[in-house]
Enzyme design. Structure first.
Site, short mmCIF file in Angstrom:
data_model
loop_
_atom_site.label_atom_id
_atom_site.label_comp_id
_atom_site.label_asym_id
_atom_site.label_seq_id
_atom_site.Cartn_x
_atom_site.Cartn_y
_atom_site.Cartn_z
CE LYS A 13 0.55 40.05 20.36
NZ LYS A 13 0.35 39.37 19.07
NE ARG A 88 -5.57 38.38 20.44
CZ ARG A 88 -4.00 38.34 21.57
NH1 ARG A 88 -3.67 37.74 22.48
NH2 ARG A 88 -4.17 37.26 19.85
NE ARG A 127 3.38 30.40 16.86
CZ ARG A 127 2.52 31.74 17.20
NH1 ARG A 127 3.25 32.55 17.65
NH2 ARG A 127 1.12 32.42 16.52
NE ARG A 133 0.47 29.55 19.55
CZ ARG A 133 0.05 31.17 19.67
NH1 ARG A 133 1.19 31.25 20.10
NH2 ARG A 133 -0.96 31.19 19.82
NE ARG A 144 -4.02 33.03 15.99
CZ ARG A 144 -2.68 32.45 15.82
NH1 ARG A 144 -3.50 31.56 14.70
NH2 ARG A 144 -1.58 32.64 16.54
#
Ligand code: AMP
Length: 192
Positions: A13, A88, A127, A133, A144
């Site tokens: 996204k 969401r 990632r 992160r 998630r």
């Protein structure tokens, strides 16, 4: 022009929004980025949401609705926005409708990036190595994805019921392939 880029964590996204927002001439608004910035700046809001972000849990609807409302009122969003990571939940989708209705606007489209769970997990773990992160670890990733399937996917049914065009995009390909498919879908919806 207000549009939504919709999809699970790791579906691309953010990457695709960065490419498309300048073409549409609107800012890319990522609620995750807004929250990470608050958390890094150690504001009171940032301190409140940091543990939720790290655990991969959604922050409360009322809180994120306020954050989004404030961002949408900024002058650069007067012509619209491309939203990434919001809504969401169905409650957030309703809040967005109300917010847009206040200024005589409505959602033009929802671009839905569809990616296999296995590919998502591979991308998020990659990632994790690159960006560090706090939520890109196996436990938070599982949380998630579970939240996405349980709370976020029903938003698509809500939009279909409201008659908002939902553009289905295969997000499994390369950045360039997915970008080209999005452009085609946007051209088509804007012709109709
Ligand atoms: P993202 O960068 O979109 O993956 O978002 C990172 C994290 O920010 C999420 O795992 C949630 O903890 C929080 N977050 C971002 N957007 C929302 C939202 N619309 N509702 C609830 N929590 C959110």
């Amino acid at each position: 022009m207000v549009g939504v880029l919709f999809g699970p964590p790791g579906s691309g996204k953010g990457t695709q929004a960065e490419l498309i927002a300048p073409i549409l001439g609107v800012p890319h608004i990522s609620t995750g980025e807004l929250l990470r910035a608050e958390s890094e700046a150690m504001t009171p809001l940032g301190a409140e949401v940091a543990p939720l972000l790290a655990a991969g849990e959604l922050v409360p609807d009322e809180l994120i609705e306020r954050v989004l409302e404030q961002r949408l009122r900024a002058p650069d969003a007067a012509q619209g926005a491309l939203l990434d990571g919001y809504p969401r939940t169905v409650a957030q989708a309703r809040a967005l409708d109300d917010l847009l209705a206040e200024t005589g606007r409505r959602l033009e489209f929802v671009l839905r990036l569809d990616v296999d769970d296995k590919t998502l997990i591979d991308r998020l773990l990659r990632r994790a190595h690159e960006q560090h992160r706090s939520d890109d670890n196996p436990e938070s990733i599982a949380e998630r994805l579970a939240e996405y399937h349980q709370l976020t996917e029903p938003v698509i049914g809500y939009y279909r019921g409201e008659g908002v065009p939902v553009l289905e995009i295969d997000g499994n390909g390369t950045v360039e392939q997915v970008h080209a498919e999005i452009i085609r879908a946007l051209q088509k919806v804007r012709q109709d």
